[in-house]
Motif scaffolding. Structure first.
Motif, PDB file in Angstrom:
ATOM      1  N   GLY A  13      -4.697  -7.640  27.392  1.00 51.08           N
ATOM      2  CA  GLY A  13      -5.650  -8.438  28.164  1.00 51.08           C
ATOM      3  C   GLY A  13      -6.080  -7.722  29.433  1.00 51.08           C
ATOM      4  N   CYS A  14      -5.141  -7.027  30.069  1.00 54.24           N
ATOM      5  CA  CYS A  14      -5.476  -6.282  31.280  1.00 54.24           C
ATOM      6  C   CYS A  14      -6.440  -5.135  30.954  1.00 54.24           C
ATOM      7  CB  CYS A  14      -4.214  -5.728  31.940  1.00 54.24           C
ATOM      8  SG  CYS A  14      -3.120  -6.999  32.599  1.00 54.24           S
ATOM      9  N   LEU A  15      -6.194  -4.443  29.847  1.00 55.03           N
ATOM     10  CA  LEU A  15      -7.095  -3.345  29.454  1.00 55.03           C
ATOM     11  C   LEU A  15      -8.475  -3.883  29.088  1.00 55.03           C
ATOM     12  CD1 LEU A  15      -4.733  -1.038  27.367  1.00 55.03           C
ATOM     13  CD2 LEU A  15      -5.678  -0.606  29.651  1.00 55.03           C
ATOM     14  N   LEU A  16      -8.521  -4.997  28.385  1.00 55.56           N
ATOM     15  CA  LEU A  16      -9.826  -5.592  28.053  1.00 55.56           C
ATOM     16  C   LEU A  16     -10.588  -5.923  29.329  1.00 55.56           C
ATOM     17  CD1 LEU A  16      -8.830  -7.976  25.113  1.00 55.56           C
ATOM     18  CD2 LEU A  16     -10.266  -5.928  24.944  1.00 55.56           C
ATOM     19  N   SER A  17      -9.874  -6.433  30.333  1.00 55.26           N
ATOM     20  CA  SER A  17     -10.519  -6.777  31.596  1.00 55.26           C
ATOM     21  C   SER A  17     -11.037  -5.537  32.323  1.00 55.26           C
ATOM     22  CB  SER A  17      -9.524  -7.538  32.478  1.00 55.26           C
ATOM     23  OG  SER A  17     -10.130  -7.919  33.683  1.00 55.26           O
ATOM     24  N   VAL A  18     -10.253  -4.473  32.322  1.00 57.22           N
ATOM     25  CA  VAL A  18     -10.693  -3.215  32.961  1.00 57.22           C
ATOM     26  C   VAL A  18     -11.932  -2.683  32.256  1.00 57.22           C
ATOM     27  CG1 VAL A  18     -10.084  -0.779  33.302  1.00 57.22           C
ATOM     28  CG2 VAL A  18      -8.437  -2.561  33.894  1.00 57.22           C
ATOM     29  N   GLY A  22     -16.823  -2.105  32.943  1.00 57.63           N
ATOM     30  CA  GLY A  22     -17.690  -0.952  32.733  1.00 57.63           C
ATOM     31  C   GLY A  22     -17.029   0.076  31.843  1.00 57.63           C
ATOM     32  N   GLU A  23     -17.858   0.834  31.153  1.00 60.94           N
ATOM     33  CA  GLU A  23     -17.361   1.876  30.262  1.00 60.94           C
ATOM     34  C   GLU A  23     -16.394   2.785  31.026  1.00 60.94           C
ATOM     35  OE1 GLU A  23     -19.796   4.384  27.074  1.00 60.94           O
ATOM     36  OE2 GLU A  23     -20.182   5.026  29.125  1.00 60.94           O
ATOM     37  N   THR A  24     -15.249   3.074  30.435  1.00 58.04           N
ATOM     38  CA  THR A  24     -14.235   3.839  31.154  1.00 58.04           C
ATOM     39  C   THR A  24     -13.410   4.685  30.184  1.00 58.04           C
ATOM     40  OG1 THR A  24     -12.423   3.628  32.746  1.00 58.04           O
ATOM     41  CG2 THR A  24     -12.567   1.939  31.072  1.00 58.04           C
ATOM     42  N   TYR A  25     -12.694   5.670  30.709  1.00 56.14           N
ATOM     43  CA  TYR A  25     -11.837   6.525  29.880  1.00 56.14           C
ATOM     44  C   TYR A  25     -10.372   6.271  30.231  1.00 56.14           C
ATOM     45  CZ  TYR A  25     -12.205   9.531  34.021  1.00 56.14           C
ATOM     46  OH  TYR A  25     -12.202  10.014  35.297  1.00 56.14           O
ATOM     47  N   GLY A  26      -9.473   6.763  29.408  1.00 59.73           N
ATOM     48  CA  GLY A  26      -8.061   6.439  29.505  1.00 59.73           C
ATOM     49  C   GLY A  26      -7.432   6.650  30.871  1.00 59.73           C
ATOM     50  N   TYR A  27      -7.584   7.843  31.435  1.00 57.86           N
ATOM     51  CA  TYR A  27      -6.947   8.114  32.719  1.00 57.86           C
ATOM     52  C   TYR A  27      -7.524   7.215  33.820  1.00 57.86           C
ATOM     53  CZ  TYR A  27      -4.964  10.524  36.698  1.00 57.86           C
ATOM     54  OH  TYR A  27      -4.277  10.805  37.853  1.00 57.86           O
ATOM     55  N   MET A  30      -5.846   3.944  33.779  1.00 56.01           N
ATOM     56  CA  MET A  30      -4.543   4.011  34.443  1.00 56.01           C
ATOM     57  C   MET A  30      -4.715   3.859  35.953  1.00 56.01           C
ATOM     58  SD  MET A  30      -2.047   4.323  32.343  1.00 56.01           S
ATOM     59  CE  MET A  30      -0.875   4.688  33.625  1.00 56.01           C
ATOM     60  N   GLU A  31      -5.679   4.568  36.512  1.00 48.46           N
ATOM     61  CA  GLU A  31      -5.917   4.495  37.959  1.00 48.46           C
ATOM     62  C   GLU A  31      -6.287   3.075  38.377  1.00 48.46           C
ATOM     63  OE1 GLU A  31      -7.430   8.951  39.113  1.00 48.46           O
ATOM     64  OE2 GLU A  31      -8.940   7.523  38.414  1.00 48.46           O
ATOM     65  N   LYS A  32      -7.104   2.411  37.570  1.00 45.86           N
ATOM     66  CA  LYS A  32      -7.520   1.045  37.908  1.00 45.86           C
ATOM     67  C   LYS A  32      -6.346   0.078  37.803  1.00 45.86           C
ATOM     68  CE  LYS A  32     -12.377   1.713  36.886  1.00 45.86           C
ATOM     69  NZ  LYS A  32     -13.518   1.444  36.012  1.00 45.86           N
ATOM     70  N   LEU A  33      -5.512   0.249  36.784  1.00 49.60           N
ATOM     71  CA  LEU A  33      -4.322  -0.607  36.658  1.00 49.60           C
ATOM     72  C   LEU A  33      -3.403  -0.402  37.857  1.00 49.60           C
ATOM     73  CD1 LEU A  33      -3.538  -0.207  32.841  1.00 49.60           C
ATOM     74  CD2 LEU A  33      -4.464  -2.233  33.977  1.00 49.60           C
ATOM     75  N   TYR A  76     -14.430   4.135  26.560  1.00 49.93           N
ATOM     76  CA  TYR A  76     -14.238   2.883  25.829  1.00 49.93           C
ATOM     77  C   TYR A  76     -15.179   1.809  26.353  1.00 49.93           C
ATOM     78  CZ  TYR A  76      -9.961   5.023  24.149  1.00 49.93           C
ATOM     79  OH  TYR A  76      -9.066   5.866  23.544  1.00 49.93           O
ATOM     80  N   SER A  77     -15.729   1.036  25.428  1.00 49.81           N
ATOM     81  CA  SER A  77     -16.580  -0.117  25.759  1.00 49.81           C
ATOM     82  C   SER A  77     -16.112  -1.306  24.938  1.00 49.81           C
ATOM     83  CB  SER A  77     -18.045   0.159  25.402  1.00 49.81           C
ATOM     84  OG  SER A  77     -18.532   1.268  26.082  1.00 49.81           O
TER      85      SER A  77
END
Length: 111
Positions: A13-18, A22-27, A30-33, A76-77
């Motif tokens: 759920g946290c990843l879906l929210s991130v 906006g479109e984002t990449y894996g690393y 991590m920074e946003k989390l 990822y989108s």
């Protein structure tokens, strides 16, 4: 129960929210989390989850070249199904967190 065990169930759920922001990449995820205080999440725990989310049709990926010429990044989108899953997660999380907070406050364990 450690915080990482507790987080495992809510990480999707946290990843879906991130990703919904906006479109984002894996690393970058991590920074946003980390910025939200979810410092117990490791890169090794999010990539398998992202792969599963892609297989379930919750996210799509796009490869993009870097302006610096480095290797391509996978962005990822959310899909429509991913947005629906995020809304369902928000409802479940709200109900669970409200109930747990109420219980802990009544027990005098949450200040």
């Amino acid at each position: 129960m450690s915080s990482s065990q507790l987080l495992k169930g809510i990480l999707e759920g946290c990843l879906l929210s991130v990703i919904a922001k906006g479109e984002t990449y894996g690393y970058e995820m991590m920074e946003k989390l980390y910025a939200y205080g979810l410092t117990m999440v490791s890169e090794g725990s999010i990539y398998p989850l992202l792969l599963r989310m892609k297989k379930e049709g919750l996210v799509t990926t796009t490869q993009k070249e870097l302006p610096s010429g480095g290797p391509k990044r996978k962005y990822y989108s959310l899909t429509i199904k991913g947005r629906e899953e995020l809304e369902e997660f928000k409802g479940r999380w709200s109900a669970i967190s409200t109930s747990v907070n109420k219980l802990l406050v009544e027990e005098g364990e949450l200040l």
